[in-house]
Design a protein around this motif. Structure first.
Motif, PDB file in Angstrom:
ATOM      1  N   SER A 120      -1.049  -2.287   7.816  1.00 57.63           N
ATOM      2  CA  SER A 120      -1.726  -2.070   6.539  1.00 57.63           C
ATOM      3  C   SER A 120      -1.589  -0.621   6.092  1.00 57.63           C
ATOM      4  O   SER A 120      -1.504   0.299   6.910  1.00 57.63           O
ATOM      5  CB  SER A 120      -3.206  -2.415   6.666  1.00 57.63           C
ATOM      6  OG  SER A 120      -3.386  -3.792   6.872  1.00 57.63           O
ATOM      7  N   PRO A 164      -2.935  -6.602  -3.487  1.00 53.22           N
ATOM      8  CA  PRO A 164      -1.879  -6.140  -2.588  1.00 53.22           C
ATOM      9  C   PRO A 164      -0.518  -6.690  -2.953  1.00 53.22           C
ATOM     10  O   PRO A 164      -0.395  -7.695  -3.616  1.00 53.22           O
ATOM     11  CB  PRO A 164      -2.329  -6.679  -1.237  1.00 53.22           C
ATOM     12  CG  PRO A 164      -3.046  -7.938  -1.574  1.00 53.22           C
ATOM     13  CD  PRO A 164      -3.747  -7.662  -2.889  1.00 53.22           C
ATOM     14  N   ALA A 181      -3.865  -8.447   8.687  1.00 51.66           N
ATOM     15  CA  ALA A 181      -5.070  -8.000   7.982  1.00 51.66           C
ATOM     16  C   ALA A 181      -5.857  -9.167   7.409  1.00 51.66           C
ATOM     17  O   ALA A 181      -5.294 -10.189   7.013  1.00 51.66           O
ATOM     18  CB  ALA A 181      -4.690  -7.041   6.864  1.00 51.66           C
ATOM     19  N   VAL A 237      -8.047 -10.295   4.245  1.00 50.89           N
ATOM     20  CA  VAL A 237      -8.101  -9.914   2.840  1.00 50.89           C
ATOM     21  C   VAL A 237      -9.248 -10.660   2.170  1.00 50.89           C
ATOM     22  O   VAL A 237      -9.458 -11.840   2.422  1.00 50.89           O
ATOM     23  CB  VAL A 237      -6.767 -10.243   2.127  1.00 50.89           C
ATOM     24  CG1 VAL A 237      -6.825  -9.838   0.658  1.00 50.89           C
ATOM     25  CG2 VAL A 237      -5.603  -9.553   2.831  1.00 50.89           C
ATOM     26  N   ALA A 293       2.005  -7.628  -0.417  1.00 51.22           N
ATOM     27  CA  ALA A 293       2.216  -7.677   1.025  1.00 51.22           C
ATOM     28  C   ALA A 293       3.695  -7.527   1.354  1.00 51.22           C
ATOM     29  O   ALA A 293       4.549  -8.186   0.794  1.00 51.22           O
ATOM     30  CB  ALA A 293       1.693  -8.996   1.575  1.00 51.22           C
ATOM     31  N   TRP A 301      -9.013  -5.060   2.171  1.00 48.52           N
ATOM     32  CA  TRP A 301      -8.396  -5.536   3.401  1.00 48.52           C
ATOM     33  C   TRP A 301      -8.634  -4.536   4.520  1.00 48.52           C
ATOM     34  O   TRP A 301      -8.973  -3.382   4.283  1.00 48.52           O
ATOM     35  CB  TRP A 301      -6.904  -5.794   3.205  1.00 48.52           C
ATOM     36  CG  TRP A 301      -6.059  -4.610   2.828  1.00 48.52           C
ATOM     37  CD1 TRP A 301      -5.428  -3.746   3.671  1.00 48.52           C
ATOM     38  CD2 TRP A 301      -5.731  -4.173   1.500  1.00 48.52           C
ATOM     39  NE1 TRP A 301      -4.727  -2.809   2.966  1.00 48.52           N
ATOM     40  CE2 TRP A 301      -4.895  -3.052   1.626  1.00 48.52           C
ATOM     41  CE3 TRP A 301      -6.057  -4.649   0.225  1.00 48.52           C
ATOM     42  CZ2 TRP A 301      -4.381  -2.376   0.515  1.00 48.52           C
ATOM     43  CZ3 TRP A 301      -5.560  -3.972  -0.880  1.00 48.52           C
ATOM     44  CH2 TRP A 301      -4.726  -2.846  -0.735  1.00 48.52           C
ATOM     45  N   ASP A 302      -8.469  -5.013   5.775  1.00 49.38           N
ATOM     46  CA  ASP A 302      -8.613  -4.119   6.918  1.00 49.38           C
ATOM     47  C   ASP A 302      -7.231  -3.692   7.404  1.00 49.38           C
ATOM     48  O   ASP A 302      -6.216  -4.093   6.841  1.00 49.38           O
ATOM     49  CB  ASP A 302      -9.455  -4.751   8.037  1.00 49.38           C
ATOM     50  CG  ASP A 302      -8.836  -6.019   8.599  1.00 49.38           C
ATOM     51  OD1 ASP A 302      -7.598  -6.177   8.480  1.00 49.38           O
ATOM     52  OD2 ASP A 302      -9.576  -6.837   9.157  1.00 49.38           O
ATOM     53  N   SER A 303      -7.222  -2.846   8.443  1.00 47.24           N
ATOM     54  CA  SER A 303      -5.960  -2.229   8.857  1.00 47.24           C
ATOM     55  C   SER A 303      -5.373  -2.802  10.133  1.00 47.24           C
ATOM     56  O   SER A 303      -4.516  -2.184  10.745  1.00 47.24           O
ATOM     57  CB  SER A 303      -6.160  -0.718   9.033  1.00 47.24           C
ATOM     58  OG  SER A 303      -7.051  -0.465  10.094  1.00 47.24           O
ATOM     59  N   SER A 322      -0.713  -1.933   0.624  1.00 48.02           N
ATOM     60  CA  SER A 322      -0.808  -3.372   0.849  1.00 48.02           C
ATOM     61  C   SER A 322      -1.320  -3.648   2.258  1.00 48.02           C
ATOM     62  O   SER A 322      -1.241  -2.788   3.143  1.00 48.02           O
ATOM     63  CB  SER A 322       0.564  -4.033   0.660  1.00 48.02           C
ATOM     64  OG  SER A 322       1.471  -3.556   1.637  1.00 48.02           O
ATOM     65  N   PRO A 323      -1.861  -4.867   2.494  1.00 45.60           N
ATOM     66  CA  PRO A 323      -2.299  -5.242   3.841  1.00 45.60           C
ATOM     67  C   PRO A 323      -1.128  -5.602   4.730  1.00 45.60           C
ATOM     68  O   PRO A 323      -0.075  -6.026   4.257  1.00 45.60           O
ATOM     69  CB  PRO A 323      -3.187  -6.468   3.583  1.00 45.60           C
ATOM     70  CG  PRO A 323      -2.635  -7.066   2.336  1.00 45.60           C
ATOM     71  CD  PRO A 323      -2.157  -5.920   1.504  1.00 45.60           C
ATOM     72  N   ARG A 358     -11.084   0.039   6.382  1.00 43.74           N
ATOM     73  CA  ARG A 358     -11.171  -0.980   5.354  1.00 43.74           C
ATOM     74  C   ARG A 358     -10.866  -0.334   4.011  1.00 43.74           C
ATOM     75  O   ARG A 358     -11.322   0.747   3.709  1.00 43.74           O
ATOM     76  CB  ARG A 358     -12.565  -1.607   5.332  1.00 43.74           C
ATOM     77  CG  ARG A 358     -12.600  -2.917   4.557  1.00 43.74           C
ATOM     78  CD  ARG A 358     -13.898  -3.637   4.829  1.00 43.74           C
ATOM     79  NE  ARG A 358     -14.031  -4.037   6.205  1.00 43.74           N
ATOM     80  CZ  ARG A 358     -13.547  -5.159   6.710  1.00 43.74           C
ATOM     81  NH1 ARG A 358     -12.897  -5.989   5.941  1.00 43.74           N
ATOM     82  NH2 ARG A 358     -13.710  -5.463   7.975  1.00 43.74           N
TER      83      ARG A 358
END
Length: 215
Positions: free
Chosen positions: A180, A173, A189, A191, A175, A157-159, A184-185, A167
């Motif tokens: 993020s 995750p 984010a 995913v 969540a 996932w990205d931030s 977890s994202p 990344r």
């Protein structure tokens, strides 16, 4: 009367007594990092040669190592140990959990994300257990009928919406909203699944999908 229950362990046996779970990592005489009290018997590398993670259950072990030799000395923060720049602009983070451990790669720049070496990450597996993967991507380490460790399918996932997107590739995750993190994202984010397979030589190979552009 009031009955309270939890889906994860709240206490564990230590030195013959029940004690609250305490995941703060401390170094032992052997130089390895261990949580003060966890339901799992795990040890993380303190840097140098040797496995990144050692898991022991019912007298059986599984080790996972970062390929390419020695690890840098980690930066320890509570339940996490960060090994900086295991690749250019890529940190490796291992984190103790109540039932085991989690590991992620934090990719800190667009240049690092574009590196083909990041698309496929290989971990060396060893010990008593044989690691198997299911079609879903879940993993299970089994030795003589004993399940030493198991893992849900890997994800990345990205931030977003942080100011400096990064990344992350690692375990599934949990969540909890917000920004993020290595755990977890965040809400915004993106995913994506990461393919996990065990090679013929017994290594764990994580393959990410085609990299999207950074915002």
């Amino acid at each position: 009367m009031t009955f309270e229950s939890s889906v994860v362990p709240q206490r564990t046996r230590k030195a013959g007594k029940w004690t609250d779970i305490d995941l703060e990592l401390l170094p032992g005489a052997d130089g390895l990092l261990r949580p003060q009290a966890s339901a799992a018997d795990i040890a993380f590398s303190g840097g140098g040669a040797g496995p990144l993670v050692t898991v022991t259950h019912a007298g059986k072990t599984m080790t996972m190592s970062w390929p390419g030799g020695s690890l840098p000395a980690p930066v320890v923060d509570g339940d996490s140990a960060t090994f900086p720049n295991v690749m250019t602009d890529v940190d490796l983070v291992v984190r103790a959990t109540r039932v085991g451990f989690a590991h992620v790669l934090v990719i800190k720049s667009a240049a690092a994300a574009a590196d083909p070496a990041v698309r496929q990450i290989r971990f060396d597996l060893d010990g008593d257990a044989q690691v198997r993967h299911s079609p879903s991507g879940a993993l299970k380490a089994v030795a003589g009928g004993v399940v030493v460790a198991s893992a849900e399918p890997a994800v990345m996932w990205d931030s977003r919406p942080s100011a400096q997107p990064a990344r992350v590739m690692g375990r599934a995750p949990a969540a909890d909203g917000g920004t993020s993190s290595v755990e977890s994202p965040g809400d915004a984010a993106q995913v994506a699944s990461v393919a996990a397979q065990v090679t013929g030589s017994g290594d764990l190979l994580l393959t990410s999908p085609v990299q999207r552009e950074f915002d």
